[in-house]
Design a protein around this motif. Structure first.
Motif, mmCIF file in Angstrom:
data_model
loop_
_atom_site.group_PDB
_atom_site.id
_atom_site.type_symbol
_atom_site.label_atom_id
_atom_site.label_comp_id
_atom_site.label_asym_id
_atom_site.label_seq_id
_atom_site.Cartn_x
_atom_site.Cartn_y
_atom_site.Cartn_z
ATOM 1 N N ASN A 154 3.822 -34.464 7.304
ATOM 2 C CA ASN A 154 4.216 -34.336 5.902
ATOM 3 C C ASN A 154 5.712 -34.610 5.735
ATOM 4 N N LEU A 155 6.516 -34.040 6.620
ATOM 5 C CA LEU A 155 7.961 -34.244 6.545
ATOM 6 C C LEU A 155 8.339 -35.699 6.823
ATOM 7 N N ASN A 156 7.592 -36.346 7.705
ATOM 8 C CA ASN A 156 7.843 -37.757 7.993
ATOM 9 C C ASN A 156 7.594 -38.612 6.748
ATOM 10 N N LYS A 157 6.542 -38.273 6.010
ATOM 11 C CA LYS A 157 6.255 -38.991 4.761
ATOM 12 C C LYS A 157 7.404 -38.787 3.771
ATOM 13 N N ARG A 158 7.917 -37.567 3.713
ATOM 14 C CA ARG A 158 9.033 -37.283 2.819
ATOM 15 C C ARG A 158 10.290 -38.044 3.238
ATOM 16 N N LEU A 159 10.508 -38.177 4.548
ATOM 17 C CA LEU A 159 11.655 -38.960 5.016
ATOM 18 C C LEU A 159 11.552 -40.410 4.580
ATOM 19 N N THR A 160 10.339 -40.950 4.648
ATOM 20 C CA THR A 160 10.126 -42.329 4.210
ATOM 21 C C THR A 160 10.433 -42.469 2.718
ATOM 22 N N LEU A 161 9.981 -41.516 1.923
ATOM 23 C CA LEU A 161 10.261 -41.553 0.487
ATOM 24 C C LEU A 161 11.758 -41.442 0.217
ATOM 25 N N ILE A 162 12.431 -40.574 0.954
ATOM 26 C CA ILE A 162 13.877 -40.410 0.772
ATOM 27 C C ILE A 162 14.601 -41.700 1.127
ATOM 28 N N ARG A 163 14.127 -42.386 2.162
ATOM 29 C CA ARG A 163 14.743 -43.670 2.531
ATOM 30 C C ARG A 163 14.628 -44.659 1.366
ATOM 31 N N PHE A 164 13.466 -44.700 0.714
ATOM 32 C CA PHE A 164 13.299 -45.604 -0.428
ATOM 33 C C PHE A 164 14.121 -45.132 -1.639
ATOM 34 N N MET A 165 14.243 -43.814 -1.812
ATOM 35 C CA MET A 165 15.084 -43.289 -2.877
ATOM 36 C C MET A 165 16.528 -43.744 -2.665
ATOM 37 N N GLN A 166 17.005 -43.624 -1.418
ATOM 38 C CA GLN A 166 18.366 -44.053 -1.098
ATOM 39 C C GLN A 166 18.527 -45.556 -1.302
ATOM 40 N N LEU A 167 17.545 -46.313 -0.869
ATOM 41 C CA LEU A 167 17.607 -47.766 -1.033
ATOM 42 C C LEU A 167 17.741 -48.149 -2.502
ATOM 43 N N MET A 168 16.927 -47.553 -3.346
ATOM 44 C CA MET A 168 16.986 -47.856 -4.775
ATOM 45 C C MET A 168 18.305 -47.378 -5.389
ATOM 46 N N GLY A 169 18.804 -46.241 -4.931
ATOM 47 C CA GLY A 169 20.085 -45.741 -5.433
ATOM 48 C C GLY A 169 21.240 -46.654 -5.051
ATOM 49 N N GLU A 200 8.607 -37.104 -4.170
ATOM 50 C CA GLU A 200 8.968 -36.381 -2.948
ATOM 51 C C GLU A 200 9.053 -34.878 -3.197
ATOM 52 N N ILE A 201 9.604 -34.496 -4.326
ATOM 53 C CA ILE A 201 9.688 -33.072 -4.670
ATOM 54 C C ILE A 201 8.293 -32.491 -4.862
ATOM 55 N N SER A 202 7.388 -33.256 -5.471
ATOM 56 C CA SER A 202 5.998 -32.781 -5.652
ATOM 57 C C SER A 202 5.319 -32.545 -4.314
ATOM 58 N N ILE A 203 5.535 -33.440 -3.367
ATOM 59 C CA ILE A 203 4.965 -33.265 -2.027
ATOM 60 C C ILE A 203 5.534 -32.006 -1.384
ATOM 61 N N SER A 204 6.821 -31.805 -1.559
ATOM 62 C CA SER A 204 7.484 -30.630 -0.990
ATOM 63 C C SER A 204 6.925 -29.332 -1.577
ATOM 64 N N VAL A 205 6.764 -29.308 -2.884
ATOM 65 C CA VAL A 205 6.243 -28.111 -3.553
ATOM 66 C C VAL A 205 4.814 -27.828 -3.106
ATOM 67 N N ASN A 206 3.982 -28.863 -3.025
ATOM 68 C CA ASN A 206 2.599 -28.665 -2.573
ATOM 69 C C ASN A 206 2.552 -28.157 -1.143
ATOM 70 N N ALA A 207 3.421 -28.688 -0.281
ATOM 71 C CA ALA A 207 3.462 -28.229 1.108
ATOM 72 C C ALA A 207 3.882 -26.765 1.185
ATOM 73 N N LEU A 208 4.825 -26.378 0.368
ATOM 74 C CA LEU A 208 5.252 -24.974 0.358
ATOM 75 C C LEU A 208 4.145 -24.060 -0.164
#
Length: 134
Positions: free
Chosen positions: A54-69, A112-120
């Motif tokens: 799950n965290l690996n998926k979030r890292l991938t999303l964060i990488r794309f967030m950074q790329l777009m930013g 990514e935040i939605s995935i985090s909330v569901n995991a919690l």
């Protein structure tokens, strides 16, 4: 339609702060993954492996967030350059594209935040069951 050179500059502070927040998320998750990997090597607990996935998926999303930013910031600077050399029409399109990149980045951030909330929620669900037994 005209665009002043100050308009793309408005995205600088917002984008910089967003990129800082994304980097902090990335570093925090990377630290948690390292810790969980160490725990998994000791216990071989399948739930730890699922958390890492799950965290690996979030890292991938964060990488794309950074790329777009970063792309948003790059296109804003490029639009400013075009405005400086008096290429108004292309600058307007590039600035629009930079705003689109920012929107995509924010949308991925929401995902990514939605995935985090569901995991919690899953992580805390056993506590809810435990509290119902009392």
């Amino acid at each position: 339609m005209t665009l002043s050179i100050e308009t793309p500059a408005l995205l600088f502070s917002a984008t910089s702060l967003i990129l800082l927040a994304y980097t902090n998320r990335f570093l925090t998750i990377a630290q948690i993954i390292r810790s969980l990997k160490k725990n998994y090597q000791e216990d071989h607990n399948k739930s730890i492996l699922l958390e890492i996935k799950n965290l690996n998926k979030r890292l991938t999303l964060i990488r794309f967030m950074q790329l777009m930013g970063v792309l948003c910031l790059f296109l804003s600077v490029f639009a400013m350059l075009l405005l400086f050399i008096d290429m108004q029409s292309i600058a307007i399109y590039l600035f629009g594209l930079s705003m689109l990149c920012l929107l995509i980045s924010l949308g991925i951030s929401f995902w990514e935040i939605s995935i985090s909330v569901n995991a919690l929620r899953v992580h805390l669900s056993d506590l809810e069951e435990f509290s119902k037994k009392d």
